[in-house]
Design a protein around this motif. Structure first.
Motif, short mmCIF file in Angstrom:
data_model
loop_
_atom_site.label_atom_id
_atom_site.label_comp_id
_atom_site.label_asym_id
_atom_site.label_seq_id
_atom_site.Cartn_x
_atom_site.Cartn_y
_atom_site.Cartn_z
N THR A 108 -21.54 23.92 -19.11
CA THR A 108 -22.98 24.10 -18.92
C THR A 108 -23.63 22.73 -19.06
OG1 THR A 108 -23.57 24.43 -21.25
CG2 THR A 108 -22.77 26.36 -20.04
N HIS A 109 -24.95 22.71 -18.98
CA HIS A 109 -25.65 21.43 -19.12
C HIS A 109 -25.47 20.83 -20.51
CE1 HIS A 109 -27.58 21.52 -15.23
NE2 HIS A 109 -27.96 22.77 -15.43
N LYS A 110 -25.09 21.66 -21.50
CA LYS A 110 -24.97 21.18 -22.88
C LYS A 110 -23.58 21.34 -23.46
CE LYS A 110 -29.82 22.06 -24.08
NZ LYS A 110 -30.75 22.76 -25.03
N THR A 111 -22.67 22.05 -22.80
CA THR A 111 -21.36 22.31 -23.37
C THR A 111 -20.25 21.89 -22.41
OG1 THR A 111 -21.30 24.57 -22.52
CG2 THR A 111 -22.24 24.23 -24.72
N ALA A 112 -19.10 21.59 -22.99
CA ALA A 112 -17.95 21.13 -22.21
C ALA A 112 -17.24 22.29 -21.52
CB ALA A 112 -16.97 20.40 -23.12
N GLY A 113 -16.49 21.96 -20.49
CA GLY A 113 -15.71 22.96 -19.80
C GLY A 113 -15.39 22.54 -18.38
N ALA A 114 -15.05 23.54 -17.57
CA ALA A 114 -14.61 23.31 -16.20
C ALA A 114 -15.79 23.29 -15.23
CB ALA A 114 -13.61 24.40 -15.79
N ASN A 115 -15.58 22.63 -14.11
CA ASN A 115 -16.58 22.55 -13.06
C ASN A 115 -16.64 23.88 -12.31
OD1 ASN A 115 -18.45 21.41 -11.24
ND2 ASN A 115 -16.81 20.80 -9.84
N PRO A 116 -17.78 24.58 -12.33
CA PRO A 116 -17.84 25.90 -11.71
C PRO A 116 -18.00 25.83 -10.19
CG PRO A 116 -19.96 25.35 -12.68
CD PRO A 116 -19.02 24.24 -13.05
N LEU A 117 -17.46 26.84 -9.53
CA LEU A 117 -17.66 26.99 -8.09
C LEU A 117 -19.14 27.23 -7.83
CD1 LEU A 117 -16.45 27.38 -5.22
CD2 LEU A 117 -16.25 29.81 -5.76
N ASN A 118 -19.73 26.34 -7.05
CA ASN A 118 -21.14 26.42 -6.69
C ASN A 118 -21.27 25.78 -5.31
OD1 ASN A 118 -23.90 25.73 -6.25
ND2 ASN A 118 -24.30 25.85 -8.44
N PRO A 119 -21.34 26.59 -4.26
CA PRO A 119 -21.32 26.04 -2.90
C PRO A 119 -22.35 24.95 -2.65
CG PRO A 119 -21.07 28.42 -2.82
CD PRO A 119 -21.37 28.07 -4.25
N ILE A 120 -23.52 25.07 -3.27
CA ILE A 120 -24.54 24.04 -3.08
C ILE A 120 -24.08 22.72 -3.69
CG2 ILE A 120 -26.91 23.35 -3.64
CD1 ILE A 120 -27.67 26.31 -3.55
N GLN A 121 -23.59 22.77 -4.93
CA GLN A 121 -23.12 21.56 -5.59
C GLN A 121 -21.89 20.97 -4.90
OE1 GLN A 121 -24.71 19.84 -7.95
NE2 GLN A 121 -26.34 21.37 -7.68
N SER B 112 -4.20 11.01 -14.07
CA SER B 112 -5.62 11.19 -13.77
C SER B 112 -6.00 12.66 -13.82
CB SER B 112 -5.95 10.63 -12.39
OG SER B 112 -5.64 9.25 -12.31
N THR B 113 -7.24 12.95 -14.17
CA THR B 113 -7.71 14.34 -14.22
C THR B 113 -9.00 14.50 -13.43
OG1 THR B 113 -9.12 14.14 -16.20
CG2 THR B 113 -6.76 14.52 -16.56
N VAL B 114 -9.28 15.75 -13.08
CA VAL B 114 -10.51 16.07 -12.37
C VAL B 114 -10.86 17.53 -12.68
CG1 VAL B 114 -9.29 16.73 -10.25
CG2 VAL B 114 -11.69 16.06 -10.13
N GLY B 115 -12.16 17.83 -12.77
CA GLY B 115 -12.59 19.21 -12.91
C GLY B 115 -13.04 19.65 -14.28
N VAL B 116 -12.99 18.76 -15.28
CA VAL B 116 -13.43 19.09 -16.64
C VAL B 116 -14.25 17.94 -17.18
CG1 VAL B 116 -12.50 19.01 -19.01
CG2 VAL B 116 -11.82 20.84 -17.50
N GLY B 117 -15.26 18.27 -17.99
CA GLY B 117 -16.08 17.21 -18.58
C GLY B 117 -16.82 17.68 -19.81
N GLU B 118 -17.55 16.75 -20.43
CA GLU B 118 -18.30 17.04 -21.64
C GLU B 118 -19.49 17.95 -21.39
OE1 GLU B 118 -19.39 13.34 -23.37
OE2 GLU B 118 -17.31 12.75 -23.83
N ASN B 119 -19.94 18.00 -20.15
CA ASN B 119 -21.02 18.89 -19.74
C ASN B 119 -20.90 19.12 -18.24
OD1 ASN B 119 -22.22 16.52 -18.51
ND2 ASN B 119 -23.05 16.00 -20.51
N LEU B 120 -21.84 19.85 -17.68
CA LEU B 120 -21.76 20.20 -16.27
C LEU B 120 -21.75 18.98 -15.35
CD1 LEU B 120 -21.66 22.49 -14.22
CD2 LEU B 120 -24.15 22.62 -14.33
N GLU B 121 -22.61 18.03 -15.64
CA GLU B 121 -22.68 16.82 -14.82
C GLU B 121 -21.37 16.05 -14.86
OE1 GLU B 121 -25.42 12.76 -14.34
OE2 GLU B 121 -25.79 14.17 -15.98
#
Length: 378
Positions: free
Chosen positions: A150-163, A112-121
């Motif tokens: 980002t909202h349009k590009t793949a990558g890692a889930n960024p540190l964002n205290p609100i999110q 299983s994986t966590v922390g990466v996706g096709e976009n930010l969501e």
């Protein structure tokens, strides 16, 4: 529910030969029996996989570009891991396709994986794992470097205290236990910054049952806050690097966590040395183990005292940041940088320029504008 969490794993240098040849046993040594003793076994996968179908396409970034062999997945399965955190500063090194293919290959193999996706969501999604009628939620994020989605590009889930706050609230409604794993901190610094301490405590306050950090390439201390553990650095798990022998780079610990609905989380620390004279991971024993525990106690003492932590963190920053400031100097070539480091070229960081830089970095609006302007330069 018993978990085991390991730090950074990278297919590099001497270890790569064993992975390429699928000769896994010598590398993992006596750690394997510890790993497989837990229900959920987590490791940070610190590189993208490249192969003939998804060749390397290096991105533009500051810092090294990592990549690894597909056999590394078989190695992790042999070692006993069944979860990989992917939110780190290297997972996007070879482009979006290699990043997403790495996630696909791990999941296809049963990890299983966590922390990466096709976009930010997609990258922000929580991993839920059910075991013996209990559910664990894992939230994984990393500090902003060149790997984040980002909202349009793949990558890692960024540190964002609100999110992360919203995700912890969501996880609390759907899981029995909530684990937050962050990839961040100062490389080679064995202490968290005061910001990290404040933020990770906040994660506990809003519902996390434990917070675990890695990235610094060295182990750090931990604390129990409101009955919940915060571990500020696990160290490298397997990360061979030329020139790094018998140093903090080569030490770390496996972390066992036990979650129980009727009691507070329990923990166990299992120290090891990695990639010293040979590209292996070996559990510490005797004098090495005693020495490790004594240093860990001292780190914990510093972390427990806000004023002392600030003092020691500032001291480390000032002692280890001369090269860091070079990014603001007008020297770009290798020769010029070498001359500057040796004091043979002058610094252009006068007081007035320093005040301008401080204003750009400390004011939130100025920093927003600076980031946009720098990113707009082609």
């Amino acid at each position: 529910m018993k978990l085991l969490i390991a730090g950074d794993f990278c297919d590099s240098h001497r270890v790569s030969k064993y992975i390429e040849e699928k000769n896994f046993s010598p590398v993992i040594n006596d750690c394997r029996k510890v790993i497989v003793n837990s229900d959920i076994r987590v490791v940070n996968f610190e590189f993208p996989i490249v192969d003939e179908h998804f060749p390397a396409m290096p991105i533009s970034k500051a810092g090294p570009l990592l990549k690894g062999n597909r056999n590394s997945i078989d190695f992790l399965k042999y070692a006993g891991f069944n979860v990989c955190t992917l939110a780190n500063n290297h997972i996007l090194d070879q482009g979006e396709k290699c990043c997403l293919n790495t996630k696909h290959l791990l999941e296809f193999s049963g990890i299983s994986t966590v922390g990466v996706g096709e976009n930010l969501e997609d990258a922000n999604k929580i991993l839920y794992i059910k075991h013996n009628q209990e559910t664990l939620a894992i939230i994984n994020c990393c500090e902003h470097e060149f790997s984040v989605a980002t909202h349009k590009t793949a990558g890692a889930n960024p540190l964002n205290p609100i999110q992360q706050y919203y995700k912890i609230q969501e996880a609390r409604k759907n899981a029995d236990f909530v684990l937050v794993i962050v990839h961040g901190g100062h490389e080679y610094c064995q202490l968290p910054s005061p910001r990290m301490k404040e933020l990770y405590r906040f994660f506990i306050e809003v519902g996390a049952d434990a917070v675990v950090n890695h990235h610094q390439h060295c182990f750090s201390g931990f604390e129990i806050y409101k009955g919940k553990p915060i571990f500020y650095g696990l160290g490298n798990f397997i990360f061979d690097k030329i020139g790094r022998i018998n140093s903090s780079w080569n030490e770390g610990f496996l972390l066992e966590l036990v979650f129980d609905k009727k009691d507070r989380p329990a923990y166990n620390i299992i120290p090891y040395s990695q990639c010293n004279d040979s590209p292996t991971v070996s559990l510490m024993r005797d004098d090495d183990l005693l020495n490790f525990k004594q240093r860990l106690i001292e780190l914990n003492r510093i972390i427990s005292d806000d004023e002392l932590l600030l003092k020691e963190w500032k001291r480390w920053i000032l002692d280890n940041s001369s090269y860091f400031l070079m990014a603001f100097e007008p020297y770009h070539s290798r020769i010029a940088k070498a001359l500057y480091k040796r004091g043979l070229l002058p610094s252009f960081m006068n007081k007035r320029k320093k005040m301008g830089i401080i204003n750009h970095l400390e004011c939130e609006s100025h920093l927003d504008r600076l980031r946009l302007m720098i990113n707009s330069i082609v």
